[in-house]
Scaffold this motif. Structure first.
Motif, PDB file in Angstrom:
ATOM      1  N   ASP A 169       3.714  11.475  -3.764  1.00  0.00           N
ATOM      2  CA  ASP A 169       3.781  13.003  -3.373  1.00  0.00           C
ATOM      3  C   ASP A 169       3.671  13.467  -4.337  1.00  0.00           C
ATOM      4  O   ASP A 169       4.399  13.076  -5.229  1.00  0.00           O
ATOM      5  CB  ASP A 169       5.453  12.261  -2.929  1.00  0.00           C
ATOM      6  N   PRO A 170       3.673  15.059  -4.368  1.00  0.00           N
ATOM      7  CA  PRO A 170       2.677  15.256  -5.506  1.00  0.00           C
ATOM      8  C   PRO A 170       4.270  16.465  -6.047  1.00  0.00           C
ATOM      9  O   PRO A 170       4.426  16.654  -7.293  1.00  0.00           O
ATOM     10  CB  PRO A 170       2.455  17.179  -4.717  1.00  0.00           C
ATOM     11  N   ALA A 171       5.186  16.034  -5.241  1.00  0.00           N
ATOM     12  CA  ALA A 171       7.279  16.436  -5.693  1.00  0.00           C
ATOM     13  C   ALA A 171       7.236  14.805  -6.253  1.00  0.00           C
ATOM     14  O   ALA A 171       8.333  15.756  -7.185  1.00  0.00           O
ATOM     15  CB  ALA A 171       7.497  16.233  -4.774  1.00  0.00           C
ATOM     16  N   HIS A 172       6.742  14.170  -6.679  1.00  0.00           N
ATOM     17  CA  HIS A 172       7.149  12.922  -7.451  1.00  0.00           C
ATOM     18  C   HIS A 172       5.864  12.246  -7.955  1.00  0.00           C
ATOM     19  O   HIS A 172       4.924  10.985  -7.451  1.00  0.00           O
ATOM     20  CB  HIS A 172       8.162  12.097  -6.692  1.00  0.00           C
ATOM     21  N   PRO A 173       5.316  12.959  -9.124  1.00  0.00           N
ATOM     22  CA  PRO A 173       3.465  12.304  -9.386  1.00  0.00           C
ATOM     23  C   PRO A 173       3.979  10.945 -10.488  1.00  0.00           C
ATOM     24  O   PRO A 173       5.667  10.673 -10.709  1.00  0.00           O
ATOM     25  CB  PRO A 173       3.701  13.008 -10.165  1.00  0.00           C
ATOM     26  N   TRP A 174       3.505   9.877 -10.762  1.00  0.00           N
ATOM     27  CA  TRP A 174       3.249   9.112 -10.778  1.00  0.00           C
ATOM     28  C   TRP A 174       4.074   9.522 -12.579  1.00  0.00           C
ATOM     29  O   TRP A 174       3.754  10.252 -12.753  1.00  0.00           O
ATOM     30  CB  TRP A 174       1.743   8.152 -10.988  1.00  0.00           C
ATOM     31  N   PRO A 175       4.777   8.398 -13.175  1.00  0.00           N
ATOM     32  CA  PRO A 175       5.314   7.110 -12.312  1.00  0.00           C
ATOM     33  C   PRO A 175       7.018   7.464 -11.540  1.00  0.00           C
ATOM     34  O   PRO A 175       7.817   5.744 -11.219  1.00  0.00           O
ATOM     35  CB  PRO A 175       5.370   6.145 -13.574  1.00  0.00           C
ATOM     36  N   GLU A 176       7.155   8.057 -10.533  1.00  0.00           N
ATOM     37  CA  GLU A 176       8.856   8.378 -10.396  1.00  0.00           C
ATOM     38  C   GLU A 176       8.509   7.439  -9.236  1.00  0.00           C
ATOM     39  O   GLU A 176      10.187   7.015  -8.609  1.00  0.00           O
ATOM     40  CB  GLU A 176       8.178   9.679  -9.556  1.00  0.00           C
ATOM     41  N   PHE A 177       7.525   6.903  -8.503  1.00  0.00           N
ATOM     42  CA  PHE A 177       7.844   6.472  -7.703  1.00  0.00           C
ATOM     43  C   PHE A 177       7.834   4.479  -7.995  1.00  0.00           C
ATOM     44  O   PHE A 177       8.988   4.165  -7.311  1.00  0.00           O
ATOM     45  CB  PHE A 177       6.534   6.082  -6.091  1.00  0.00           C
ATOM     46  N   ALA A 178       7.033   4.071  -8.661  1.00  0.00           N
ATOM     47  CA  ALA A 178       6.977   3.126  -9.532  1.00  0.00           C
ATOM     48  C   ALA A 178       8.902   2.533 -10.535  1.00  0.00           C
ATOM     49  O   ALA A 178       9.264   2.600  -9.876  1.00  0.00           O
ATOM     50  CB  ALA A 178       6.233   2.795 -10.636  1.00  0.00           C
ATOM     51  N   GLY A 231       8.894  -1.511 -13.849  1.00  0.00           N
ATOM     52  CA  GLY A 231       8.962   0.415 -13.614  1.00  0.00           C
ATOM     53  C   GLY A 231       7.465   0.429 -14.219  1.00  0.00           C
ATOM     54  O   GLY A 231       6.538  -0.300 -13.828  1.00  0.00           O
ATOM     55  N   GLY A 232       7.461   1.801 -14.377  1.00  0.00           N
ATOM     56  CA  GLY A 232       6.210   2.901 -14.075  1.00  0.00           C
ATOM     57  C   GLY A 232       5.713   2.896 -15.159  1.00  0.00           C
ATOM     58  O   GLY A 232       4.886   2.990 -16.271  1.00  0.00           O
TER      59      GLY A 232
END
Length: 447
Positions: A169-178, A231-232
């Motif tokens: 999601d561009p609003a939540h770039p890496w590493p936010e998902f991880a 985590g990311g």
């Protein structure tokens, strides 16, 4: 679809609590004929060292279902084809969670905590029954760090009031998902829902064979998760480490209490999944029976997708260094090592069967030679599982994108281009490498 009662959920919670009081440090040695066990740095099967050529076929339970999304005729043929290649070990998705996440699987094994899809569970029954007929062994992973099967983010979504973020999601770039996914390890309600599923599956009785899963020699190992990272971002990896270790120890204890004949695996990528923190990787395997490593040169930018020819050799050197590092770590912790995911694209990043596999084949040759050399040198290396068997599956659309609910399963999950890393039933040169590797391992076993 069936559901369990509130009483069932309380029972699962009690099982989770029981896990906390078990002797977490004890090794898990499988007992009895036909079960794979661990003896130090090697697997054993009926008194002999067990090494194998394996594949990933995440969709095995899906096509094993008698429901409209399944295809048992295809599954039987896929298993026969794999067996003919010398493949004896399959890493299979044993859980999925119905999710709002983009590109996640539908149908799924679980609709919500305690509500399960009987069609998929009987698909898994059928898969295990057919694998048993062929003396094949299964590694079943029990959730996913990533989005494509629902996974840890979905367990949180189910229990946190509906909050989630999408991968890429561009609003939540890496590493936010991880980093979000890794919050699972400290989320008591999410973990209880996961443990409930683990307890249900390890106690399941196969509807086809009548055999309890815990007594099924077709199962080699229960794997806690596909690629569970702490985590990311490095900050999250370090902050989550203690909760991560706790989840691993508690879940390993639960599985050993429920299914003592089977091994316990983590499903880890190796050093890349620990942000290269060797101490974290080693600590994560304290209560786990064997070490795993996944190898993804294109995903990790070790090769240039626009210049596979020019970048292959440099990437191959990094692959060999990664292999060597994990052999060293496996020696240090005295546990077997499996390269349980490795994949490489077709020439020109093509996706269709019949397109050239020059560099894919070179990569497979590299991995298989490394495994053979390691076995000759009596290292802890026990085998490998290539990613992934696409078999007779084919992409349905010109853009190679799988739409939600489609059932033309290939080796690539729904978040990836269909055909990216698949080995199709028409890929004769790649299959020849697999077959030759299996023959060499068989020869080494009898030497």
């Amino acid at each position: 679809m069936s559901s369990v009662s509130r009483r069932g959920f309380i029972g699962a919670s009690a099982i989770g609590a029981l896990a906390l009081g078990l002797n977490l440090g004890r090794p898990a040695h499988a007992q009895g004929a036909g079960f794979v066990s661990r003896d130090g740095a090697h697997f054993k099967l009926d008194g002999q060292t067990y090494r194998y050529v394996g594949a990933n076929i995440w969709y095995g339970a899906y096509i094993g279902s008698a429901a409209s999304f399944g295809d048992r005729t295809r599954l039987v043929k896929e298993l026969d084809d794999l067996k003919a290649l010398g493949v004896g070990n399959l890493r299979v998705l044993g859980s999925s969670e119905l999710s709002p996440l983009i590109n996640s699987l539908d149908p799924a094994f679980s609709y919500e905590p305690g509500k399960y899809n009987d069609d998929l569970l009987t698909g898994l029954d059928f898969l295990l029954a057919e694998m048993g007929k062929r003396d094949m062994k299964a590694v079943l992973y029990l959730t996913n760090f990533w989005e494509w099967s629902g996974g840890m983010v979905t367990y949180q979504y189910w229990t946190n009031g509906g909050h989630y973020i999408n991968m890429n999601d561009p609003a939540h770039p890496w590493p936010e998902f991880a980093d979000f996914s890794a919050q699972f390890y400290a989320d008591g309600a999410a973990k209880q829902a996961y443990w409930q599923y683990v307890g249900m599956l390890t106690n399941r009785v196969n509807s086809i064979t009548g055999k309890p899963y815990k007594d099924d020699t077709a199962i080699m190992a229960w794997q806690l998760c596909n690629e569970p990272r702490p985590g990311g971002s490095d900050a999250a990896v370090l902050a989550n480490a203690d909760a991560y270790y706790g989840w691993i120890a508690d879940t390993a204890a639960l599985i050993r209490q429920q299914a003592p004949n089977h091994l316990v695996s983590l499903g880890h990528e190796g050093l890349m999944g620990a942000n290269m923190h060797e101490d974290i990787l080693i600590k994560a395997h304290e209560h786990i029976d064997y070490l795993t490593a996944h190898i993804w040169p294109q995903n990790w930018s070790w090769v240039d997708k626009d210049d596979l020819a020019g970048s292959f050799d440099a990437g191959a050197a990094k692959v060999q260094a990664y292999i060597d590092a994990h052999i060293r770590i496996a020696r240090q912790i005295n546990k077997p090592l499996v390269f349980e995911e490795f994949g490489f694209p077709r020439d020109n990043i093509a996706y269709d069967p019949g397109t050239p596999t020059t560099f894919k084949d070179r990569f497979y040759s590299l991995i298989y030679k490394a495994v053979e050399d390691a076995i000759v040198s009596d290292t802890p290396v026990a085998g490998s599982n290539f990613w992934a068997w696409g078999g007779a599956g084919r992409a349905l659309h010109a853009d190679h994108h799988m739409l939600r609910g489609e059932t033309a399963y290939v080796g690539d999950p729904p978040h990836e281009p269909q055909g990216w890393y698949s080995v199709f039933n028409t890929d004769t040169s790649t299959q020849a490498l697999i077959r030759a590797h299996a023959a060499r391992l068989k020869a080494l076993a009898s030497a």
